[in-house]
Write an enzyme that holds these catalytic residues in place. Structure first.
Site, mmCIF file in Angstrom:
data_model
loop_
_atom_site.group_PDB
_atom_site.id
_atom_site.type_symbol
_atom_site.label_atom_id
_atom_site.label_comp_id
_atom_site.label_asym_id
_atom_site.label_seq_id
_atom_site.Cartn_x
_atom_site.Cartn_y
_atom_site.Cartn_z
ATOM 1 N N GLU A 1 -7.605 2.513 2.536
ATOM 2 C CA GLU A 1 -7.390 3.010 1.174
ATOM 3 C C GLU A 1 -6.584 4.306 1.121
ATOM 4 O O GLU A 1 -6.144 4.706 0.055
ATOM 5 C CB GLU A 1 -8.717 3.144 0.419
ATOM 6 N N ASN A 2 -6.391 4.963 2.267
ATOM 7 C CA ASN A 2 -5.533 6.142 2.225
ATOM 8 C C ASN A 2 -4.050 5.764 2.156
ATOM 9 O O ASN A 2 -3.207 6.656 2.073
ATOM 10 C CB ASN A 2 -5.820 7.086 3.399
#
Lengths: 228, 214
Positions: free
Chosen positions: B49-50
């Site tokens: 998700e980064n």
């Protein structure tokens, strides 16, 4: 039109006490360490800082918190194994925390840069992080109203800028850079290199120079790995 | 099956259940181990998700690059076909329902799929949520991997969560060392058990368990 500063100190000059400062980076990837150090040196205090975390170890944002220059932090994940300066300040009641789910944090920053006055998101609905917020059922699903997060200043790190301030990033260090650049009145960018206008392929530019106010070149340290 | 699943076998089972070609996010902790059992034939694309699709295995030695980390801030590698994007796009991808499966750990899951996995509720704890609530909300299927019973023997699949919620009605399956549970509109259905029986589990749990469908 982007201006080019000679040093990180010049780049951050003018940041006022009480400013809201958006600071890029996820962990150390994309964290504009030299700009944060310069912010430390320039003496501005009573800051509201927006970052995913609340500082790691004894560097960058962690030191700003250690020196009590941050009155409030808006972040998603303050508590880490090496967040001791935040932990101490928080337990002493010397820093205010606004805890925001990571995607809501990103979307609130994006909304600010995009001129959106608020948005309904399903993330956090029915949880304690939505307490006190307006909610709405839309097509049978619960949503929470979230507001934009504007910055007075953004400090971000990119790989390369051209002379127009167009930016490209590197791998997962991109993280909050593009949205923070758009959400702040003044965005200050440290880059590993500056190239002539026209040398970046227009198809691969991630942040167009319209969002960039000040660029400073900071040569990457050898320990950071290859720059390209 | 005659005995409880080991942690490794549980990770292998989750990996086998992921449909070929899926886009998948594996949460921090036990779910990360699922990646060890995904096969090349499955052609799974991992999301972190980064800001990356096409995440490869953990980086070692010369591969380590501080600009290439996963959501747990561990250095990772990229696989051919990988792509990078900023945080707002990454979470839009999740919230917008584009990920097929998200695998998460949990303190508790309720019979209706409520998830509690971010906060123990202890008054002196410093809260940290990260992407937990976003992960719970957006994926088409949210699988939880956890032990079925806490150390004191109380079940963690419960009528209602007592820990602060991460998401409401979001979990679709629960993988435990004792059994796999499907959270369906009809109720909690036991898909299979390991070293126990439906009757034995039912005697230890406070929710009605439905038998496997044939």
């Amino acid at each position: 039109m982007a201006k080019f500063a000679a040093t990180a100190q010049d780049a951050v000059a003018g940041i006022q006490d009480g400013a809201t400062v958006l600071i890029g980076g996820f962990g150390n990837a994309g964290q504009p360490m030299e700009l944060i150090d310069a912010l430390m040196d320039c003496g501005a205090t009573d800051l509201t800082v927006v970052n995913n975390n609340a500082g790691q170890a004894d560097a960058g944002l962690a030191l700003l918190i250690k020196e009590r220059r941050v009155k409030k932090i808006i972040c998603s994940f303050p508590r880490q194994s090496d967040s001791w300066h935040f932990d101490t300040a928080y337990r002493a009641g010397e820093i205010e925390l606004e805890l925001v789910p990571q995607g809501n944090l990103a979307e609130r920053i994006r909304a600010a840069g995009a001129g959106i006055g608020g948005f309904f998101t399903p993330t956090g609905y029915g949880t304690m992080l939505a307490e006190g917020k307006e909610t709405r059922m839309i097509d049978g699903k619960g949503y929470v109203l979230e507001s934009p997060i504007y910055g007075d200043v953004a400090l971000i790190k990119a790989l390369t800028s051209d002379k127009k301030g167009n930016l490209v990033y590197r791998k997962t260090a991109r993280n909050f850079g593009p949205i923070m650049a758009a959400a702040a009145k003044k965005s200050i960018v440290q880059v590993s290199g500056i190239v002539e206008t026209g040398q970046l392929d227009p198809e691969v530019i991630v942040t167009p120079g319209i969002y960039v106010d000040t660029v400073v070149e900071i040569a990457p340290q050898a320990a950071e790995g290859e720059a390209h | 099956m005659s005995e409880k699943l080991s942690r490794e076998d549980l990770a292998r089972l989750v990996a086998q259940d992921i449909q070929p070609g899926s886009f998948v996010n594996l949460g921090i902790g036990q779910p990360t181990s699922v990646s060890n059992y995904l096969t090349a034939e499955q052609d799974i694309t991992l999301h972190t998700e980064n800001g990356m699709l096409g995440m490869g295995p953990e980086a070692h030695g010369d591969e380590i690059d501080q600009d290439l980390i996963n959501a747990g801030k561990v250095p990772v590698t990229e696989v051919p076909g990988a792509s990078y994007f900023h945080h707002a796009d990454s979470f839009a991808m999740m919230r917008g329902g584009h990920l097929d499966v998200c695998v998460l750990g949990a303190f508790q899951v309720s019979a209706t799929g409520d998830l509690a996995n971010w906060h123990t509720g202890a008054p002196d704890a410093i809260p940290a949520v990260g992407g937990a609530m976003d992960l719970a909300t957006g994926a088409k299927d949210v699988y939880v991997m956890m032990s079925l019973f806490a150390k004191d023997g109380t079940p963690k699949l419960v009528p209602e969560c007592s820990y602060p919620l991460t998401g409401v009605g979001c979990v679709t399956r629960v993988y435990t060392n004792d059994a796999v549970f499907l959270l369906t509109p009809e109720g909690v259905r036991v898909r299979e058990t390991f070293g126990t029986t439906l009757e034995e589990l039912q005697s230890k749990m406070d929710i009605k368990l439905l038998p496997p469908t044939e």
